[in-house]
Design an enzyme around this catalytic site. Structure first.
Site, PDB file in Angstrom:
ATOM      1  N   LYS A  53      -8.293  -8.114  16.129  1.00 22.50           N
ATOM      2  CA  LYS A  53      -9.624  -8.752  15.869  1.00 22.50           C
ATOM      3  C   LYS A  53      -9.386 -10.313  15.718  1.00 22.50           C
ATOM      4  CE  LYS A  53     -10.148  -9.259  11.143  1.00 22.50           C
ATOM      5  NZ  LYS A  53     -10.615  -8.876   9.683  1.00 22.50           N
TER       6      LYS A  53
ATOM      7  N   CYS B 262      -3.541  -1.833   9.014  1.00 21.58           N
ATOM      8  CA  CYS B 262      -3.930  -1.312   7.751  1.00 21.58           C
ATOM      9  C   CYS B 262      -4.631   0.160   7.998  1.00 21.58           C
ATOM     10  CB  CYS B 262      -4.703  -2.195   7.020  1.00 21.58           C
ATOM     11  SG  CYS B 262      -3.901  -3.294   6.259  1.00 21.58           S
TER      12      CYS B 262
ATOM     13  N   GLU C  20      -7.001  -9.544   7.679  1.00 23.02           N
ATOM     14  CA  GLU C  20      -6.416 -10.454   8.575  1.00 23.02           C
ATOM     15  C   GLU C  20      -7.560 -11.403   9.159  1.00 23.02           C
ATOM     16  OE1 GLU C  20      -3.244  -8.856  11.182  1.00 23.02           O
ATOM     17  OE2 GLU C  20      -3.169  -7.220   9.826  1.00 23.02           O
TER      18      GLU C  20
ATOM     19  N   GLY D  81     -18.250  -0.957  18.666  1.00 19.24           N
ATOM     20  CA  GLY D  81     -17.380  -1.805  19.231  1.00 19.24           C
ATOM     21  C   GLY D  81     -16.146  -0.929  19.694  1.00 19.24           C
TER      22      GLY D  81
ATOM     23  N   THR E  52       0.860  -1.294  -0.057  1.00 17.31           N
ATOM     24  CA  THR E  52       0.124  -0.061   0.070  1.00 17.31           C
ATOM     25  C   THR E  52       0.656   1.395   0.132  1.00 17.31           C
ATOM     26  OG1 THR E  52      -1.616  -1.152   1.239  1.00 17.31           O
ATOM     27  CG2 THR E  52      -1.867   1.141   1.402  1.00 17.31           C
TER      28      THR E  52
ATOM     29  N   ASN F 239     -10.104   1.823   2.576  1.00 12.00           N
ATOM     30  CA  ASN F 239      -9.757   1.834   4.122  1.00 12.00           C
ATOM     31  C   ASN F 239     -10.310   2.952   4.716  1.00 12.00           C
ATOM     32  OD1 ASN F 239      -8.720  -0.651   3.907  1.00 12.00           O
ATOM     33  ND2 ASN F 239      -6.398   0.002   4.090  1.00 12.00           N
TER      34      ASN F 239
END
Length: 461
Positions: A333, A272, A164, A265, A123, A220
């Site tokens: 995560k 990223c 991921e 959350g 990226t 993103n």
């Protein structure tokens, strides 16, 4: 076909293993000798579901090999395409650090005696591929001899869209394949490479190089904005007495909004979204754009840890000293051991600074977290229920599958205040209440819960 991939991180290894499974000969290169030796022994340096089996199959077939960039080898000379998949971390000024990527380009310029297609998978800010092409042409010109013709390089952008925890699945069954290339022959080659994953070509999007570079940042940024938006809505809903679960059901029915990433959350983290948003803000600043919304997205996400801390402070009678908080989940995560910019670590550090003890459990990321938080008040536990022993409150920070079916009777027995702060919306409040557990979620106003919890704390003491 024969390709080379420089960089053996998430992107490089997943790309190499999946291409090898499709019948392509792949050499993965890295300057880290320790990592190369580990991979040659069949060990994967990070947790990613399905990757270890793919790498083992590739090694067994002979289609996937690993090589140090420091050792002389013909793999680069044989390659029809060379992918650059090295990290572009955040620099001190918020911009993407391109040192490693440009070093790789310089290596190719010095090493290759023939022209080839260089594919930037990393990226990178808009204009980086042009910069690499200039570097390749300049340094290869300086290195050429009178008898060796000057190599001709083509540089293409092929950004990755791998999440991921499901990176292998994303590569094998992509939602989109983006190819930014100004050379028709190179574009055809890349289409051939990706044909096993997109047989009818319907998911392959071709465009100019600069647009392809920008597309990854745009995706993103949009995802980060979505996460911050639902978190901010939840924090407003709490004081108003609004059921955010019901509101999200309404949002999901609107086709213009869609059903994904609508769970309030702990905020986004990982390798990223945070760095790419900062890099995009830096690009905007360089061109005189204020990027008001991007700044707001980042501000909301940064403030999410403070909101979690405020709720916990209310739970503990506005005093963390001498109190203990259990954390379930440390990875940013589920499905990964990645702790980069994980909200759990930010919360743990804030709790420790305020005088609380933290007992934490994560099924795969625990050992790394212990090294990142070298504090005697931070204890890593081998079992989720051991983490709850002597703890006042349980905070669930990662949506690991094993947490969904927890033994709530054990949890209720061990927690001093019988309170679960569910930061991933895993649990039904009625189910927890049947076990005598108080259920808290993002957005609940601390003032509305402070008095009953203060009474419970006094009783516990």
């Amino acid at each position: 076909m024969n390709i080379a991939i420089i960089g053996t991180g998430y992107v490089g290894l997943v790309t190499g293993a999946c291409f090898a499974q499709a019948g392509i000969d792949v050499t993965c290169l890295d300057k880290d000798l320790r990592k190369i030796e580990m991979l040659r022994q069949g060990r994967v340096p990070f947790h990613e579901p399905g990757l270890e089996a793919l790498i083992a199959a590739g090694r067994a077939s002979g289609r996937l090999t690993f090589q140090s960039t420091l050792e002389p080898d013909l793999s680069l000379e044989r390659a029809e395409a060379i992918f650059l998949a090295v990290g572009t971390p955040t620099g001190p000024d918020g911009r993407a650090a391109l040192t490693d990527l440009l070093d790789c380009a310089a290596l190719l310029a010095r090493t290759l005696t023939h022209g080839t297609l260089v594919v930037v998978k990393s990226t990178v800010p808009v204009g980086t591929c042009e910069r690499i092409r200039t570097l390749l042409e300049t340094e290869s010109l300086e290195a050429q001899s009178a008898v060796v013709p000057r190599p001709r390089f083509t540089v293409a952008s092929n950004p990755e869209f791998l999440a991921e925890g499901r990176a292998v699945e994303d590569f094998l069954h992509p939602g989109r394949i983006v190819i930014g290339c100004d050379d028709p022959a190179a574009c055809r080659l890349l289409r051939r490479l990706y044909a096993p994953f997109d047989p009818d070509g319907s998911r392959t999007l071709t465009m100019d190089v600069r647009s392809a570079e920008y597309a990854k940042y745009a995706c993103n940024a949009a995802l980060a904005a979505r996460i911050s938006m639902v978190n901010e809505l939840a924090c407003i809903a709490g004081p108003l007495g609004v059921d955010m679960h019901a509101v999200c059901k309404v949002l999901k029915t609107d086709p213009r909004i869609g059903p994904h990433y609508l769970r309030p959350g702990a905020g986004y983290g990982g390798s990223c979204l945070p760095k790419d948003l900062r890099a995009l803000i830096a690009m905007a600043q360089d061109h005189g754009e204020p990027a008001y919304m991007l700044h707001s997205v980042e501000t909301v996400n940064t403030g999410q840890c403070e909101r979690l801390l405020d709720t916990l402070l209310a739970c503990l009678a506005y005093d963390f000293k001498g109190r203990c908080v259990a954390l379930w989940g440390l990875a940013f995560k589920a499905g990964t051991d990645d702790l980069r910019e994980a909200p759990s670590l930010a919360l743990a550090r804030s709790l420790l600074e305020a005088g609380a003890r933290v007992r934490a459990y994560d099924p795969v990321a625990g050992r790394s977290a212990e090294a990142l938080i070298p504090d005697s008040m931070f204890e890593l536990c081998p079992d989720p229920y051991l983490a709850c022993e002597d703890a006042d409150v349980l905070v669930v920070m990662t949506e690991w599958e094993e947490f969904r079916e927890a033994d709530f009777a054990q949890v209720a027995e061990k927690l001093n205040l019988a309170t679960v702060f569910d930061c991933r919306q895993l649990y039904d409040a009625a189910l927890l209440e049947r076990h005598g557990l108080r259920h808290l979620e993002i957005g609940q106003r601390p003032a509305s819960i402070s008095q009953p919890l203060t009474d419970a704390l006094q009783n516990a003491v």
